[in-house]
Design an enzyme around this catalytic site. Structure first.
Site, PDB file in Angstrom:
ATOM      1  N   LYS A  52      -5.072 -17.590 -13.425  1.00  0.00           N
ATOM      2  CA  LYS A  52      -5.250 -16.668 -14.520  1.00  0.00           C
ATOM      3  C   LYS A  52      -6.666 -15.840 -14.400  1.00  0.00           C
ATOM      4  O   LYS A  52      -6.302 -14.500 -14.858  1.00  0.00           O
ATOM      5  CB  LYS A  52      -5.564 -17.504 -16.177  1.00  0.00           C
ATOM      6  N   GLN A  96      -5.953 -24.483 -22.320  1.00  0.00           N
ATOM      7  CA  GLN A  96      -5.237 -25.005 -21.293  1.00  0.00           C
ATOM      8  C   GLN A  96      -4.922 -26.408 -21.605  1.00  0.00           C
ATOM      9  O   GLN A  96      -5.743 -27.441 -21.841  1.00  0.00           O
ATOM     10  CB  GLN A  96      -6.152 -25.120 -19.793  1.00  0.00           C
ATOM     11  N   ASP A 119      -0.770 -17.593 -25.893  1.00  0.00           N
ATOM     12  CA  ASP A 119       0.261 -18.191 -25.246  1.00  0.00           C
ATOM     13  C   ASP A 119       1.333 -18.480 -26.078  1.00  0.00           C
ATOM     14  O   ASP A 119       2.484 -18.910 -25.760  1.00  0.00           O
ATOM     15  CB  ASP A 119      -0.464 -19.706 -25.527  1.00  0.00           C
TER      16      ASP A 119
END
Length: 284
Positions: A52, A96, A119
């Site tokens: 990322k 995460q 997300d």
């Protein structure tokens, strides 16, 4: 000969398009910013976070990494998220997953502002997706839609079967296929006569979480097969939920593992972040 849908090529196309948008934004003094929080040093998570960061660098997005010890308390983590929620220079917040067992993942997801939920996991974000309101789309299912569209594969009117019903992939995948006017069936571990169900599919999305579970017996001739799974086989090589070698001769198009859906997830995360820099969502 089956069309091999190359997620690396398509994700690079998307990132190059985003790179141009970010360059234009910077001319107006706007720098998109993604904050990534990692708790602990899970090796797989570290790889994802690093990928990322690389994508942010490539596109020109400001990437802020918050690496917290595994012992961090839920309260400390949530206080950091609240600080980032209030930071007007941050366009997207990503925590995460998975998190250590002492932290409630659902509570953490819900404290992220829906206005920065790149997300696409917050219940409000999911609700907006279900009713068709503009908003962030979950990255992996959105990436699958882009793979299909950019490969010239029509979704409207097609029989679509999603194998798997997780909140992260299976359920939102079904919703996005429905939004594209597919006729959608969700199959899962309790589905009776699974092979009969999957063999109806013009577009079959495998998100079952079992290596090489989908063999040629599950697939009809000429179907399009999208493999969302990623595993290590007995030889430590990456494989998916689909037995690629057994299926490839039977289908019209298929994604490989690696190099199929995986790169698209990060590309769509970047897309969400840049979109929010262009048109920030109001705080809820």
């Amino acid at each position: 000969m089956a069309q091999i849908i190359d997620g690396k090529v398509i994700s690079t196309q998307i990132k190059d398009e985003l790179k141009e948008k970010v360059a234009a934004l910077k001319e107006h003094g706007i720098v998109p910013c993604l904050a990534v929080i990692q708790v602990g040093q899970d090796p797989a998570s570290s790889v994802y976070v690093n990928n990322k960061k690389k994508a942010c660098t490539y596109i020109g997005i400001d990437s802020r990494a918050y690496e917290l010890p595994e012992s961090v308390s839920q309260t400390e983590l949530m206080e950091l998220i609240e600080t980032l929620n209030r930071d007007e220079s941050v366009n997207g917040i990503l925590v995460q997953l998975p998190l250590p067992k002492h932290i409630d993942e659902n509570a953490v997801i819900q404290v992220i502002s829906p206005a920065k939920d790149v997300d696409g996991f917050h219940p409000e974000t999911v609700g907006n997706m279900c009713i068709g309101t503009d908003g962030f789309l979950p990255c992996t299912p959105a990436g699958v839609i882009q793979l299909l569209k950019r490969s010239g594969i029509e979704i409207a009117g097609k029989e679509c079967v999603v194998v798997g019903r997780s909140n992260i992939v299976g359920k939102p995948m079904a919703m996005l296929l429905l939004r594209e006017n597919g006729t959608v069936t969700i199959a899962h571990s309790k589905t009776k006569n699974l092979k009969e169900v999957t063999k109806r599919a013009d577009i079959l999305v495998a998100a079952v979480g079992k290596p090489k579970f989908i063999t040629g017996e599950y697939v009809k001739e000429g179907a399009v097969v999208i493999d969302v799974g990623i595993h290590r086989n007995e030889n430590n090589k990456l494989c998916g939920d689909v037995d690629f070698d057994d299926v490839v001769q039977k289908v019209s198009a298929i994604t490989p593992v690696p190099g199929g859906v995986g790169p698209m997830t990060i590309a769509m995360l970047m897309d969400n972040c840049v979109k929010n820099a262009v048109s920030p969502k109001s705080e809820c």
